[in-house]
Design a protein around this motif. Structure first.
Motif: not given
Lengths: 293, 358, 256
Positions: B86-92, B231-240, B242-251
């Motif tokens: 997400a961060v790299l996409l945001a940077k173009g 990590g690949l799954a994560g990249g796709l998850f970000a698009h699924y 569409r809005y990343l919240a840090p507490d989604a990735f918990d135990v």
């Protein structure tokens, strides 16, 4: 003078929190030493024990000591049943099957607790709530002190139990060499269920001691994760080890909250855990074991 | 009943054992490809999520199912992949670069956590990965300069050669492609010396060393590959999402991943996919039947996690082979029909094997 | 030609001297047996040679190169293979996969090529398969090729253990109690295989054994150990009639 008082306060708070971690870790270690299973739901057993105590004391109005003791016995019986009916069936499966099983059980416990007692925090009256004691000019909360004293007493009782009584010695034997214990006529499966019972009872005690400090609620069991740090420091092998480990984690956590910027306190126990695992994985007290091939 | 008559060693190495397999898998691929034309947007979105979780499941399956290393912190890798992408996409940076980069950077993190945990056995590894996952989760929350912390991070729409990947269908096809890629790579790994080394490490480390397997190298490698796929799954998850919240990735998410591997069936790639289907579709199923349940069970809070726990317990106690095991049993039942015997599926009694001494 | 030498090796576990200043050498092409009561340190010596343990003193020399501190995983590549007393096979894999794992030290493909399964990887896999089939033919394991080890009887597993060691194509083979758990016929069969391995494959063998008939049948030289120390070394007959050895096994004087 004020600084010294502050530091002493932190140490007492840390020791009290640490005793709780140590008690939960004690539960882990008892079961692990005997059966090599780790009960990832130990924190949730503590939560259930706390709720049972709440029901007995606050809802049925039993006196504190009676209700507390009864709650411990009930939780111990629950632990026994858990082993006898559920855990016994997974002997022979790899270790992480048991990890997953207890994680699953944790989900069930939390759901059952939520259904039975609701999702709000509850508390009951203890002889130590909101009372303070004056020690050399320092005002300490009796609730914290009760945790420390209670834990020390429990350890003394457990020490005497394991070293002096027949059942205790049998437990030690069964945990060191199952086959030899069978040959000696020790009913190993019953003993293991008893160990689960003791472990559950200890967890319930932890819940009861903790309740004046922080109320009882469904997510209380997540303290169990911090207790892992305590168990690892202690080397997963000994009772005093778990407690010392717990106290270390508790005190370090308090000082981290005091010295470091906000929000770092929660990372402390995990950081301590990882540090220990990388530097000295066998903990401070345990020996390394290897396989004879 | 098909009998496989083998005439060449090649037949033991190929990915599909016989033409029957090729036919059915081909049909499956066809169905999956045309699904968006048949099913509605909601179902396609859910299937896309299933694919994403399956990718992470395959990654974790290689680690847990085949190498015997347990990780309770894989949500951290999902998060790292999601945020890097997400961060790299945001940077173009173009999507075709950010997604592989997400995978690679997560793989490096996996190697970094794999290295110090080499000598740890099952239990300690579980605890260490649990702690690692927790710490990374906290980093996501606190490093607001990069991740935006609790404010969230809006994920830009990805484009491939100028075509925007929008909506559920876009994510569906991209995830499907990545899933097929990951499955192919895993199958290759498993039929090579590395795959056998993984199984050797799982079953007997001492023996594996005597066969010339460098434990440190292979464990780190598997951690890296597993983390990379997640990590690949994560990249796709970000698009699924569409809005990343840090507490989604918990135990709890990590536990969901391990559940995928377990309920799916340890030691099989099919299991990873079946497990992902189970974990993603169970909440939907509950939502559908919720109102029809008797005694007002459906209105109870905490129904979902309790069912989750119940299924987990049930699978471990009664069907340790997981969904894959059940699938194989069914196939065997049909194959042997009507000669199924009562003891066909009885499990052997096994005794506790000490994990302290591997 | 001396293939392997142990010079004065000792290892201590805490206060116990499991192996105490043991020296011996093994000539190329011979079968060298190590005998002794239980707990004498025989398997410990094997563990030292496979580098599972590190000696606290002394040197291990293989083909004139010192291997005292070589990491355990490099030993197979050097040409030393071993079997385990309590069978350390991989129970959840098929027999074929177990033997193929034995070929691991000969694998030269990189991970990246494996991930995409280049034709070079495929060719290497087929080559390894052919070598493994040679071993299967040698030991007569065709019938069990695709069975999971967990489903095989003990006697067969012992043979598979031997086969897996042979797949390494070793120069030196360490056999740890090859006949334990086998009946008389199976033990005799094992003896024939050991002879075949020595004559047809030219592999040097060090064997730990309790079964004296097997030791007499195949060994060129024998070493007797007790309490980690060498009692006697020589031909099988010499060692078995040595008074110290008799005392160690039977305790005290034996009426003639």
């Amino acid at each position: 003078m004020e600084d010294a008082a502050r530091i002493l306060q932190l140490i007492v708070n840390g020791a009290a929190a640490g005793c709780i971690y140590g008690l939960i870790a004690l539960g882990f270690v008892l079961i692990y030493k005997a059966t090599e299973m780790v009960n990832f739901a130990q924190g949730d057993v503590m939560m259930l024990g706390g709720f049972v105590a709440f029901s007995l004391i606050a809802t049925f109005h039993l006196p504190y000591w009676v209700g507390g003791l009864l709650a411990i016995l009930i939780t111990a019986a629950f632990g026994y049943a858990l082993d006898a009916f559920v855990l016994r069936r997974v002997i022979g499966q790899p270790q992480f099957a048991v990890v997953m099983l207890t994680l699953g059980l944790g989900f069930i416990f939390r759901a059952v607790a939520g259904i039975t007692w609701g999702y709000d925090s509850v508390a009951f009256n203890t002889p130590f709530t909101n009372k303070t004691v004056n020690v050399g000019g320092l005002v300490l909360g009796e609730d914290n002190l009760s945790i420390i004293v209670g834990t020390v007493l429990l350890c003394a009782v457990l020490y005497l139990f394991f070293s002096k009584t027949r059942v205790g010695v049998a437990m030690q034997a069964a945990s060191q060499n199952q086959l030899a214990a069978y040959y000696m006529g020790i009913p190993v499966r019953t003993i293991f269920s008893l160990i689960w019972a003791i472990s559950a009872g200890v967890a319930c005690l932890a819940g009861i001691l903790l309740s004046p400090v922080s109320m009882i609620d469904v997510n209380m069991g997540f303290l169990g994760i911090k207790a892992f740090a305590a168990a690892v420091i202690g080397g997963f092998g000994s009772i005093p080890g778990s407690l010392i480990g717990g106290v270390i984690v508790g005190i370090v956590e308090q000082f981290a909250g005091y010295k470091l910027p906000a929000g770092f306190q929660e990372v402390t126990s995990n950081a301590v855990l990882l540090l220990m695992l990388f530097v000295r994985p066998q903990g401070l007290f345990a020996e390394r074991m290897g396989k004879r091939v | 009943m098909r009998y496989l008559f083998r005439t060449h060693y090649q037949q033991d190495i190929t990915l599909f054992r016989h033409n029957g397999d090729r036919f059915w898998y081909g049909l499956l691929v066809l169905l999956v490809l045309v699904a968006p034309a048949i099913l509605g947007e909601f179902y396609i979105g859910e299937l896309g999520a299933v694919f994403i979780f399956a990718i992470a499941g395959v990654g974790l399956m290689l680690l847990v199912g085949y190498t015997g290393l347990i990780s309770l912190g894989h949500a951290a890798f999902l998060g790292i992949g999601a945020y890097v992408n997400a961060v790299l996409l945001a940077k173009g940076v173009p999507f075709l670069v950010t997604l592989p980069l997400a995978g690679l950077s997560t793989a490096l993190c996996g190697a970094a956590i794999g290295r110090p945990t080499l000598r740890m056995s099952g239990l300690y590894l579980a605890i260490a990965t649990l702690a690692f996952g927790s710490i990374v989760g906290t980093v996501f929350q606190k490093w607001t300069a990069v991740t935006g912390g609790f404010d969230g991070f809006a994920v830009p729409t990805p484009t491939i050669f100028g075509y925007p990947i929008e909506g559920a269908t876009g994510i569906y096809y991209v995830s499907l492609l990545v899933l097929v890629f990951v499955l192919w790579v895993s199958a290759n790994l498993l039929r090579s010396p590395t795959g056998r080394a993984m199984v050797a490490i799982r079953d007997s480390e001492v023996s594996a060393q005597s066969m010339g397997i460098h434990l440190a190298r292979y464990k780190t490698l598997v951690f890296a590959v597993s983390a990379g796929m997640t990590g690949l799954a994560g990249g796709l998850f970000a698009h699924y999402v569409r809005y990343l919240a840090p507490d989604a990735f918990d135990v709890l998410l990590s536990v969901q991943f391990v559940t995928i591997v377990f309920v799916g069936g340890l030691g099989s790639l099919r299991g990873a996919i079946l497990g992902a289907m189970f974990v993603r579709l169970l909440p939907q199923l509950i939502a559908i039947v919720r109102d029809d349940l008797p005694f007002g069970i459906g209105r109870l809070p905490g129904l979902e996690p309790s069912l989750f726990g119940l299924v987990l317990v049930f699978v471990i106690l009664f069907q340790p082979g997981g969904l894959n095991g059940m699938w194989l049993k069914m196939k065997q039942w049909f194959r042997a029909f009507p000669f199924k015997r009562q003891t066909s599926f009885r499990r052997q009694k096994s005794y506790a094997r000490s994990e302290r001494l591997r | 030609m001396i293939l392997f030498q142990a010079q004065d090796i000792s290892v201590r576990f805490g206060g116990i001297r499991a192996v105490d200043s043991v020296s011996f050498d093994v000539r190329q092409g011979e079968v060298f047996s190590i005998i002794g009561p239980n707990g004498a340190g025989k398997t410990t010596i094997f563990n030292l040679i496979s580098r599972i343990y590190t000696p606290t003193s002394g040197k291990l020399i293989f083909e004139d190169k010192e291997i005292t501190t070589t990491p355990a995983w490099q030993i197979a590549g050097l040409g030393i293979a071993r079997t385990f007393q309590n069978i350390e096979l991989f129970p959840n894999a098929t027999l074929l996969q177990n033997l193929l794992i034995g070929r691991h030290c000969h694998s030269r493909v990189g991970v990246i090529s494996e991930l995409v399964f280049l034709p070079s990887v495929r060719k290497a896999e087929l080559r390894h398969r052919e070598k493994v089939e040679d071993v299967i033919a040698f030991l007569g394991l065709q019938r069990y090729r695709d069975s999971l080890i967990a489903n095989l009887p003990y006697g067969v597993r012992k043979v598979v253990e031997l086969g897996r060691a042979l797949c390494i194509e070793p120069k030196l083979l360490l056999l740890d109690e090859p006949s334990s758990g086998l009946n008389v016929d199976e033990t005799e069969g094992m003896g024939f295989w050991i002879e075949d391995i020595k004559k047809d494959l030219g592999i040097t063998i060090i064997m730990v054994e309790h079964d004296m008939s097997l030791v007499n049948q195949v060994s060129d030289r024998v070493m007797a150990l007790n309490y980690g120390k060498v009692l006697a070394m020589g031909t099988p007959h010499e060692v078995q009639t040595h008074p110290e050895v008799i005392k160690a096994y039977l305790g005290g004087e034996v009426a003639a």
